[in-house]
Motif scaffolding. Structure first.
Motif, short mmCIF file in Angstrom:
data_model
loop_
_atom_site.label_atom_id
_atom_site.label_comp_id
_atom_site.label_asym_id
_atom_site.label_seq_id
_atom_site.Cartn_x
_atom_site.Cartn_y
_atom_site.Cartn_z
N GLN A 524 -19.50 47.81 8.19
CA GLN A 524 -20.89 47.50 7.42
C GLN A 524 -21.14 49.01 6.50
OE1 GLN A 524 -24.24 47.40 10.08
NE2 GLN A 524 -25.43 46.62 8.56
N SER A 525 -20.70 50.11 7.16
CA SER A 525 -20.84 51.27 6.06
C SER A 525 -20.05 51.12 4.77
CB SER A 525 -20.22 52.48 6.78
OG SER A 525 -18.88 52.19 6.84
N LEU A 526 -19.13 50.38 4.65
CA LEU A 526 -18.22 50.25 3.45
C LEU A 526 -19.11 49.31 2.35
CD1 LEU A 526 -14.64 50.12 4.46
CD2 LEU A 526 -15.61 51.96 3.32
N LEU A 527 -19.74 48.14 3.27
CA LEU A 527 -20.36 47.14 2.36
C LEU A 527 -21.69 47.76 1.91
CD1 LEU A 527 -20.44 44.04 4.94
CD2 LEU A 527 -19.01 44.50 3.01
N LYS A 528 -22.30 48.80 2.47
CA LYS A 528 -23.51 49.25 2.04
C LYS A 528 -23.01 50.47 0.83
CE LYS A 528 -26.44 49.43 6.14
NZ LYS A 528 -27.00 50.24 7.22
N LYS A 529 -22.04 50.77 1.04
CA LYS A 529 -21.47 51.91 -0.12
C LYS A 529 -21.00 51.00 -1.19
CE LYS A 529 -17.67 55.48 -1.16
NZ LYS A 529 -16.62 56.27 -0.61
N ALA A 530 -20.42 50.05 -1.09
CA ALA A 530 -20.06 48.92 -2.44
C ALA A 530 -21.35 48.65 -3.11
CB ALA A 530 -19.35 47.83 -1.93
N VAL A 531 -22.53 48.47 -2.10
CA VAL A 531 -23.67 47.90 -2.82
C VAL A 531 -24.26 49.13 -3.72
CG1 VAL A 531 -26.16 47.37 -2.33
CG2 VAL A 531 -24.14 46.10 -1.07
N ILE A 532 -24.33 50.25 -2.96
CA ILE A 532 -24.71 51.34 -3.87
C ILE A 532 -23.87 51.62 -5.05
CG2 ILE A 532 -24.99 54.05 -3.53
CD1 ILE A 532 -25.54 53.57 -0.80
N GLN A 533 -22.74 51.74 -4.95
CA GLN A 533 -21.87 51.88 -6.19
C GLN A 533 -21.88 50.57 -7.15
OE1 GLN A 533 -17.91 51.92 -4.43
NE2 GLN A 533 -17.85 54.08 -4.03
N GLU A 534 -22.22 49.41 -6.81
CA GLU A 534 -22.36 48.37 -7.79
C GLU A 534 -23.72 48.45 -8.42
OE1 GLU A 534 -22.94 43.49 -7.49
OE2 GLU A 534 -21.69 44.48 -6.07
N ILE A 535 -24.72 48.51 -7.66
CA ILE A 535 -25.83 48.81 -8.35
C ILE A 535 -26.31 49.92 -9.05
CG2 ILE A 535 -28.47 48.83 -7.75
CD1 ILE A 535 -28.05 46.97 -5.39
N GLY A 536 -25.45 51.17 -8.38
CA GLY A 536 -25.53 52.26 -9.07
C GLY A 536 -25.08 52.31 -10.77
N VAL A 537 -24.03 51.54 -10.79
CA VAL A 537 -23.30 51.40 -12.10
C VAL A 537 -24.19 50.61 -13.04
CG1 VAL A 537 -21.40 50.37 -13.26
CG2 VAL A 537 -20.85 51.62 -11.22
N LEU A 538 -24.96 49.46 -12.41
CA LEU A 538 -25.82 48.84 -13.28
C LEU A 538 -27.21 49.54 -13.86
CD1 LEU A 538 -25.50 45.42 -11.28
CD2 LEU A 538 -24.33 45.68 -13.30
N PHE A 539 -27.39 50.45 -12.88
CA PHE A 539 -28.71 51.40 -13.44
C PHE A 539 -27.91 52.44 -14.16
CE2 PHE A 539 -31.19 49.12 -10.55
CZ PHE A 539 -32.61 49.45 -10.69
N PHE A 540 -26.81 53.00 -14.01
CA PHE A 540 -26.16 54.17 -14.56
C PHE A 540 -25.91 53.98 -15.97
CE2 PHE A 540 -22.69 56.86 -15.66
CZ PHE A 540 -23.03 58.04 -15.34
N LEU A 541 -25.32 52.85 -16.39
CA LEU A 541 -24.78 52.57 -17.53
C LEU A 541 -25.94 52.50 -18.79
CD1 LEU A 541 -21.92 49.85 -17.31
CD2 LEU A 541 -21.92 52.53 -17.85
N PRO A 542 -27.02 51.83 -18.43
CA PRO A 542 -28.08 51.62 -19.56
C PRO A 542 -28.83 52.92 -19.37
CG PRO A 542 -28.52 50.33 -17.62
CD PRO A 542 -27.18 50.51 -17.49
N GLY A 543 -28.85 53.69 -18.20
CA GLY A 543 -29.50 54.93 -18.40
C GLY A 543 -28.92 55.90 -19.03
N ILE A 544 -27.67 55.75 -18.98
CA ILE A 544 -26.80 57.02 -19.74
C ILE A 544 -26.85 56.57 -21.26
CG2 ILE A 544 -24.55 57.78 -20.43
CD1 ILE A 544 -25.57 59.29 -18.02
N LEU A 545 -26.77 55.45 -21.73
CA LEU A 545 -26.73 54.83 -23.05
C LEU A 545 -28.10 55.19 -23.64
CD1 LEU A 545 -25.25 53.69 -25.41
CD2 LEU A 545 -25.98 51.34 -24.62
#
Length: 602
Positions: A524-545
């Protein structure tokens, strides 16, 4: 029955509706605040010095309305995606499309109207707070102001009600135009991705060139003027779209082909999810990056205006204080100033002529600052006898009843012979204008009282006082500060809500994938980490741009702000902190859907 079904629908999707509700509440609260400050007649008539600030709030209202329309349309499209399966089930049970349309209309209108009413209440509180800080900054006493403004309430309810009615009609027509099977299966239908590597590479190159051209035009705005803004608006939007549609895909594909990266834990799953999502999310990520830039830019520019009034006043005015008939003022008040330069000129006048002692100007020449290069030009008494430009400058410091008289410069002996009452014109410079503001304000007010001809409402009758220049610029600056901050807050709420909607709208579809991973033994810890990473990229990319857009976009304001990048870390820190809160909230909501609770104790 229709009412009951509408309320049941709202309760079943309360979490999703609350996201829309929060964005609408903030938008309507800020809209009311802008309108209240801009339309309060008693407030405006009793305080003429803030008229410029109210015009800025009207501009803010227009900008907010435009962005709110975009937000409502996007947010409601996501809600319809989540709700259309329920509507299809009702149709299968025999409900007519007309009744379904009524349910959709009621749901949309109830949420919208409720958010607007709560937003107005919040707006009343905001208006009171902003008025307090605005008046404190402008250093004026407010008369006749009330945060409760009936006209602003009518405007807010009218504008938002019209938006909700239009949105309700759009939602109803979109559902009624689809077949039942389409409504049932549309959300779960997988969109086939057609991979064309060469076209993706060409699109990536085109997007990079478009962004580069847009940034170049903004960086050279002083050369290309308005044309640079027009080009940048088009090329940056196109470049942002291409970035998410092609460049990000190319980068993700390259990462998937590198085993040292993709074969670590669930990285390959995360990269595959992102590759699929970013193509689907191209439009929303483009919009979020632009809104991010607008929001952060609004806050940054607004706060940058804080330092402008003093800078502009210092650059535009030669003297810090002008005293007409200075002999009427208590000398102790003048001596309390930290004076750097003090020129006192004697003057005598009759009904037609104003006499000056030219010897005094020879000792202490009249000074005038060139606004462009800040160079000080000096005019002696002998020069003023023949130089009309110097006399024009001197007239700026005369009272209105003196300006139409003939100006004569005579010697000290001739001046003393004149059997006329003598007064003094005193021009003062202080060491630090900002530190001396309270004392200068008192002296300016007393100077106006001592010279009745200066108390007219005609601005042309005013003496060139640095304090009054500062007050005018400060009024405009304060309006931009508050407009920028609250527009930025509204934009942030809307962009984050739209991104949350889009991510959460696909959570039920993703749930099966995460359950499958769990069943084959993924921790479950890996699933949570995957969620954090996936959503993090979706927030991070438009934020950086968006940050990159802002850094180049601030070039547009160099004409109005001496250094738009001054103290930029403050608004950036505030904005990134608020943006991170939305990211954490999205991760929590998404995780609660895709990672079942019964697996927590596994």
């Amino acid at each position: 029955m229709i009412w009951k079904l509408s309320m049941t629908g709202i309760k079943s999707r309360l979490r999703d509706y609350m996201i829309l509700f929060s964005g609408l509440t903030i938008a309507s609260a800020i809209f009311y605040m802008f309108q209240s400050l801009a339309t309060n007649k008693a407030f405006l008539e009793g305080n003429t010095s803030i008229s410029m600030a109210t015009m800025i709030f009207q501009l803010g209202t227009i900008l907010l309305t435009i962005i709110t329309i975009v937000y409502i349309l996007y947010a409601n499209s996501f809600l319809m995606t989540l709700r259309q399966r329920t509507y299809a089930m009702l149709m299968m049970l025999g409900a007519k499309t007309k009744k379904i349309a009524q349910i959709i209309f009621l749901e949309t209108f109830i949420i919208g109207l409720s958010a607007t009413l709560i937003g107005i209440l919040l707006g009343v509180c905001l208006t009171y707070v902003v008025n307090y800080f605005l008046m404190s900054q402008l250093d004026i006493v407010v008369t006749g102001f009330s945060p409760f403004n009936l006209l602003a309430i009518v405007w807010t309810l009218s504008i938002f009600s019209i938006l909700f009615i239009i949105t309700s009609l759009i939602n109803s027509s979109s559902v009624m135009s689809k077949q039942i099977l389409q409504l049932l299966n549309e959300q779960s239908t997988t969109k086939k991705l057609v991979r064309r590597p060469i076209l993706s590479i060409l699109e990536a190159i085109f997007g990079s060139l478009s962004l580069g051209l847009g940034y170049y035009m903004l960086d050279n705005i002083q050369t290309y003027k308005l044309f640079s803004i027009e080009v940048a608006l088009v090329t940056i939007v196109i470049g942002s779209y291409c970035l998410f549609h092609a460049i990000a895909i190319v980068v993700l594909s390259l990462m998937k082909n590198i085993d040292s990266i993709s074969m670590k834990k669930l990285t390959n799953f995360t990269l595959s999810q992102l590759t699929f999502r970013i193509r689907e999310y191209t439009q929303i990520l483009t919009m979020v990056s632009i809104l991010f830039a607008l929001a952060m830019g609004a806050i940054t520019v607004g706060l940058a205006f804080r330092s402008q009034p003093i800078k502009i006043a210092n650059n535009s005015e030669t003297y810090d204080l002008v005293l007409n008939n200075s002999d009427k003022i208590n000398q102790k008040q003048i001596n309390d100033l930290d004076i750097n330069f003090d020129a006192k000129y004697s003057q005598k006048e009759d009904s037609n002529t104003l006499y000056y002692n030219s010897d005094e100007f020879n000792k202490q020449p009249l000074q005038d600052k060139n606004v462009d290069n800040q160079k000080i030009n000096e005019y002696t008494g002998n020069q003023l006898k023949e130089n009309q430009d110097g006399i024009t400058i001197l007239k700026k410091y005369m009272t209105p009843d003196q300006r139409n008289k003939e100006i004569k410069f005579v010697s000290n002996a001739e001046f003393n012979i004149l059997n006329l009452p003598k007064t003094n014109l005193e021009l003062i410079k202080v060491v630090n204008f900002k530190d001396s503001l309270p004392q200068i304000k008192k002296l300016v007010l007393e100077n106006n009282r001592n010279n009745p001809s200066m108390n007219s409402n005609n601005e042309m009758d005013n003496v060139s006082q640095k304090y009054e220049t500062y007050q005018t610029i400060n009024s405009i600056s304060a309006g931009f500060q508050f407009m920028g901050f609250f527009l930025g807050l509204a934009f942030l709420t809307m962009l984050a809500s739209c991104l949350m909607f889009k991510i959460l709208s696909s959570a039920n579809t993703d749930k099966a994938r995460f359950q499958m991973l769990r069943k084959i033994g993924t921790r479950q810890s890996l699933l949570k980490k995957a969620v954090i990473q996936e959503i993090g990229v979706l927030f991070f990319l438009p934020g950086i741009l968006g940050i990159i857009h802002v850094l180049f976009g601030l070039q547009m304001f160099k004409e109005f702000i001496s250094n738009p990048y001054e103290g930029i870390w403050i608004p950036f820190s505030i904005f990134i902190f608020l943006y991170t809160i939305y990211y954490v909230l999205t991760v929590a909501l998404y995780s609660s859907i895709v990672i079942p609770k019964e697996l927590d104790d596994y």
